[in-house]
Write a protein that holds these residues in place. Sequence first.
Motif, short mmCIF file in Angstrom:
data_model
loop_
_atom_site.label_atom_id
_atom_site.label_comp_id
_atom_site.label_asym_id
_atom_site.label_seq_id
_atom_site.Cartn_x
_atom_site.Cartn_y
_atom_site.Cartn_z
N HIS A 76 0.90 -1.10 -0.16
CA HIS A 76 0.00 -0.01 -0.05
C HIS A 76 0.85 1.27 0.00
O HIS A 76 1.38 1.79 1.05
CB HIS A 76 -0.94 -0.06 1.22
CG HIS A 76 -1.91 1.12 1.26
ND1 HIS A 76 -2.89 1.09 0.30
CD2 HIS A 76 -1.93 2.49 1.85
CE1 HIS A 76 -3.68 2.42 0.69
NE2 HIS A 76 -2.96 3.07 1.64
N HIS B 98 0.93 5.30 -1.87
CA HIS B 98 0.29 6.46 -2.66
C HIS B 98 1.63 7.16 -3.71
O HIS B 98 2.32 8.01 -2.83
CB HIS B 98 -0.09 7.41 -2.08
CG HIS B 98 -1.52 6.80 -1.13
ND1 HIS B 98 -2.80 7.16 -1.59
CD2 HIS B 98 -1.32 6.24 0.07
CE1 HIS B 98 -3.58 6.79 -0.80
NE2 HIS B 98 -2.78 5.88 0.18
N HIS C 242 -9.17 2.10 0.82
CA HIS C 242 -9.03 2.46 2.26
C HIS C 242 -10.24 1.78 3.04
O HIS C 242 -11.27 1.89 2.44
CB HIS C 242 -8.69 3.78 2.48
CG HIS C 242 -7.36 4.35 2.14
ND1 HIS C 242 -7.61 4.88 0.89
CD2 HIS C 242 -6.22 4.50 2.42
CE1 HIS C 242 -6.31 5.34 0.44
NE2 HIS C 242 -5.39 4.82 1.49
N HIS D 89 -5.50 -0.70 6.02
CA HIS D 89 -5.43 -0.27 7.41
C HIS D 89 -6.44 -1.36 8.26
O HIS D 89 -6.01 -2.03 8.93
CB HIS D 89 -6.18 1.01 7.29
CG HIS D 89 -5.38 2.00 6.93
ND1 HIS D 89 -3.87 2.17 6.83
CD2 HIS D 89 -5.57 3.06 5.63
CE1 HIS D 89 -3.60 3.36 6.14
NE2 HIS D 89 -4.51 3.73 5.07
N ASP E 100 2.43 3.20 3.22
CA ASP E 100 1.40 3.97 3.02
C ASP E 100 1.95 5.82 2.93
O ASP E 100 1.66 6.28 3.33
CB ASP E 100 0.35 3.95 4.23
CG ASP E 100 -0.89 4.93 3.76
OD1 ASP E 100 -1.20 5.26 2.70
OD2 ASP E 100 -1.51 5.14 4.84
FE FE Z 1 -3.14 5.03 1.87
#
Ligand code: FE
Length: 461
Positions: free
Chosen positions: A80, A82, A243, A280, A331
């Motif tokens: 995960h 971005h 998410h 998450h 993340d």
């Molecule tokens: Fe994220």
Amino acid sequence: MEKATQPRAFYGSFFHTPEYGSFEYLERALIEVGEDGAIERVIAHDDPDQAAALAKAREAGTLYELGEGRFGLPGFVDIHIHSPQWPQAALALDEPLYRWLDERTFPLESKFADVDFAKEVYSDLVDQLLARGSTTAVYLGSAHLEATVALAEICAEHGQRALVGKTVMDDPAANPDYYRDASPEQAVRDTETLIREVEAIGRKSRAGAWPVITPRFIPSCTDEVLRGLGNLAESTGAYVQTHCNEGQWEHDVVLERFGKTDPYALRDFGLLREHSIMAHCPYLTEEEGEMFAERGVAVAHCPTANSYFSSAVAPIQRFRSQGIHVGLGTDISGGYSPSMYENIRQAVLVSRLLETGVNAQLPPEERGGLGEGTRLSLVESFWLATAGGAEALGLPLATFEPGRAFDLQVIDVKRPDSDLTGFGVFDEPIDRLARILYLSTPDNVRQVFSQGVLVCDKDAR
Ligand code: FE
Ligand code: GUN
């Protein structure tokens, strides 16, 4: 990128964790790798075949020796991250999630309409991840199709295995006009195009590239787009990521809107399928966890980001005992560090706090800890970063076993500014592994191979 003579046999000492909770130390082993970059055979030092196989590879000029003071680990699987948030890694983490998104993240991500800017950022990000041993990454791109396809191309060129999604965020009431999908139809069409284009890149990428259907999270999306993406997941079988259950705010917003929690809403839109990746999930109940396990849905545990934005710690041991697939994610940039090492450490640390609870002004039994069986060992956390990620994605990666992709990071434990030898005191394999996982810096990672090919060589710089 391919060298004239590709190493096909790797001799040295390797750590990996094929089973959750234990590790293997393959001392002076020889790993034979096929033309396609998959492991063919692992020949132990005491195997009578090893000497002949070593001699043969040496003669053919295809032997790669890790060398003295160097150890091999599998490439990490970051499930995960971005990509457009790389320029703001480490910034504004004192803000709550909604303000961090509105004031920082959306203005930043909107800049990826400029494909040249996107290429500049993404080239750097991919190189920095490889330099930290991450040979596989599951990316959320920006909401822009072109920049996201460019990301997949860059990963293929640089030799990183990539799963890539165009972030979908179409709700005009929830997203700024300067940064959102024009309509639910357009968002679904762009995602269809992304699937086609990334699949085409995957066909020519040595390590592989896969498209991912990526609604940002329920609060950014209309019902129409969630339904459309669920249908697309059904018809294409593509990966899905989003998410889920990240924080109290998200939990309450979804419950209010649908009269059900995030996981059930996502399920009912058709977005919870085998190898769907839910980032998450600290709020995931036992019942929701059972539903994840039945469907083969995976959790991307992001311990660093959860400490900032979740006000909670995901109970990973419970997830594991329920049979849920769990991998680890950086993340970026809800987590500040691009390093999976850092997140391996954080996963261990936060699990200790979850075990005991933290308010020492209360008696131990009232501190909110979940008690015995909650903590993660370092080796379990290493599994999450490697084999756990592979299991989450359903890909043969991240252990040194025949049939798996050969992704290797070579760790030098004797760097001038980062000596991990511990003066030779406490020198059992577990001690060496613990020093590597807890103390190594990017400088200790000297070479990285992805699918059998050298993709990062710091000694050559
Ligand atoms: Fe994220
Ligand atoms: N929820 C929706 N978008 C995001 C994001 O970019 N980062 C994190 N951590 N949570 C999100």
